[in-house]
Scaffold this active site. Structure first.
Site, PDB file in Angstrom:
ATOM      1  N   LYS A  67      33.389  49.342  31.766  1.00  0.00           N
ATOM      2  CA  LYS A  67      33.612  47.949  31.370  1.00  0.00           C
ATOM      3  C   LYS A  67      32.699  47.023  32.169  1.00  0.00           C
ATOM      4  CE  LYS A  67      37.530  46.081  32.781  1.00  0.00           C
ATOM      5  NZ  LYS A  67      37.349  44.894  33.661  1.00  0.00           N
ATOM      6  N   GLY A  83      39.330  38.487  32.603  1.00  0.00           N
ATOM      7  CA  GLY A  83      38.791  37.669  33.683  1.00  0.00           C
ATOM      8  C   GLY A  83      37.278  37.741  33.776  1.00  0.00           C
ATOM      9  N   ASP A 136      39.420  47.533  42.951  1.00  0.00           N
ATOM     10  CA  ASP A 136      40.053  47.983  41.716  1.00  0.00           C
ATOM     11  C   ASP A 136      40.683  49.371  41.846  1.00  0.00           C
ATOM     12  OD1 ASP A 136      39.625  45.682  40.323  1.00  0.00           O
ATOM     13  OD2 ASP A 136      37.854  46.388  39.253  1.00  0.00           O
TER      14      ASP A 136
END
Length: 429
Positions: A21, A69, A305
């Site tokens: 991503k 975001g 993350d």
């Protein structure tokens, strides 16, 4: 909706991971800034990338990026240099996530941005114009997405961009990822000093580009591998191991040793939890290696993350830990520090925090709920980090499991391919 997850007797799987991503969304912005015709290949199929494609392809006047975001930050900068006036908004949670630091920096460069609602938060009204500024200074401990958003438009500014970062610089690997991709698309951008970056004017080239698989998604399979190894060792100690049962093994396709992604460091951290990474011509093979450490101390400033993955894994493996550098967790999809503490308490683990940037567990336990239901808080990583707990607990229930579409739409299907049972709770259907 709620899913009830049950583990297979042994873990043996070959998984095609989703595309990154982080790379997909950066490549789409760079492609748009290049006015290119060669669309990047192997783009992620996740929600965040879908909303980015929709915003860039349709050129709508009103852009809803939902809970993405990355898209909010990157598109705010992109729209600042793109002709036209647009409103960019998102979910209720997105409208609570601060964006003043990025807006102030863009305004200092000459951007025309107004707050439609609450000062300092989306939605925003952005009118594209030529930005005359060339120098900007930011604290190094802000979200790397603010920094990346500014860097990517730097190459199309008339005078380029000289970005100064003050204090401690967090998430440096994500900044380096952005710089590497900018260079792949023809920009001249690099660190001038340890704390400043120069982006030369000149724009981008239309190039053929293929996105690699996602190391963040890989972390959940590393987690499953670590928990499977521990489970097997426990059964062996009890004399309950089934004769002839194969050792756990997972193959993850599309990962490479020289990755642009900072989260690839997760492989090294997982080696201390007993998981070996062997690179092949197809990806990586995960097997058992050695004995896990007795305690894990790690600065996660460059891999925030992965915090949920390691926090949950260590608790379930009964490995005390202290993780620092987590200051960005409170402004993610949810307040991840509070969410982790709350949900692990349901499983019987007393995790504590310090200074809004440290998570730690010293082995303290509390009574577990008899049938815990894990809340996901509109956060994909909460669902994916807690589902593997079923390898240690008899079953685990995940509320609102569809949140995984934000980054890994096929997560539940891939679990089923690996032998997990994923059932919708009849009482919730």
């Amino acid at each position: 909706m709620r899913y009830l997850i049950s583990a297979p007797s042994t873990l043996h799987a070959s998984i095609q991971l989703p595309a990154s991503k982080s790379i997909s969304n950066r490549a789409l912005i760079l492609h748009a800034l290049a006015h290119g015709s060669l669309t990047p290949c192997n783009l992620s199929d996740c929600d965040d990338t879908r909303v980015m494609i929709r915003a860039l392809d349709g050129n709508p006047e009103h852009i809803d990026i939902l809970a993405a975001g990355t898209a909010m930050r990157f598109l705010t900068a992109y729209l600042s240099v793109t002709p036209g006036t647009r409103i960019i908004t998102g979910t209720q949670r997105m409208q609570q996530r601060p964006i003043r630091i990025l807006v102030d920096a863009l305004r200092e460069l000459g951007a025309q941005i107004e707050y439609v609602g609450n000062e300092g938060f989306p939605p925003l009204r952005v009118t594209g114009t030529e930005l005359k500024g060339e120098q900007i200074s930011l604290a190094g401990n802000v979200s790397s997405q603010y920094i990346s958003a500014l860097l990517m438009i730097g190459a199309v500014l008339p005078k380029g961009l000289h970005l100064h970062l003050t204090g401690d610089i967090i998430s440096r690997p994500y900044i380096n990822l952005t710089l590497q991709l900018m260079r792949d698309f023809g920009a001249q951008a690099d660190w001038a000093t340890e704390s400043s970056i120069i982006v030369r004017p000149g724009g981008y080239r239309d190039v053929a580009f293929t996105v690699e698989s996602d190391w963040s998604a890989a972390s959940y399979w590393y987690q499953m591998m670590a928990l499977s190894i521990m489970k097997n060792e426990t059964l062996k100690m009890k004399g309950e191991e089934k004769e002839g049962q194969a050792a756990p093994e997972v193959e993850l396709l599309g990962l490479f040793p020289r990755s642009y992604q900072g989260d690839s460091r997760g492989a090294e951290v997982f080696s201390r939890l007993g998981v070996r990474t062997e690179y092949t011509d197809r990806g990586v093979r995960l097997t058992k290696i050695g004995t896990p450490v007795a305690r894990l101390i790690e600065d996660m400033v460059d891999i925030p993350d992965l915090a949920q993955t390691f926090v949950v894994t260590c608790c379930l493996m009964n490995i005390p830990f202290r993780f620092t550098g987590l200051q960005s967790l409170k402004i993610k999809e949810t307040d991840r520090i509070t969410a982790l503490i709350t949900e692990l308490h349901k499983l019987g683990y007393v995790v504590r925090s310090e200074q809004d940037s440290i998570l730690m567990w010293n082995g303290e336990r509390c009574p577990a709920e008899p049938a815990p239901v894990i809340a996901t808080y509109e956060d994909h990583r909460m669902a994916m980090a807690f589902a593997p707990a079923c390898l240690v607990l008899p079953q685990i229930q995940i509320d609102e499991p569809q949140v995984v579409t934000k980054s890994y739409p096929a997560y539940w299907e891939d679990l089923q391919k690996a032998g997990f049972k994923v059932c919708q709770d009849a009482m919730q259907s």
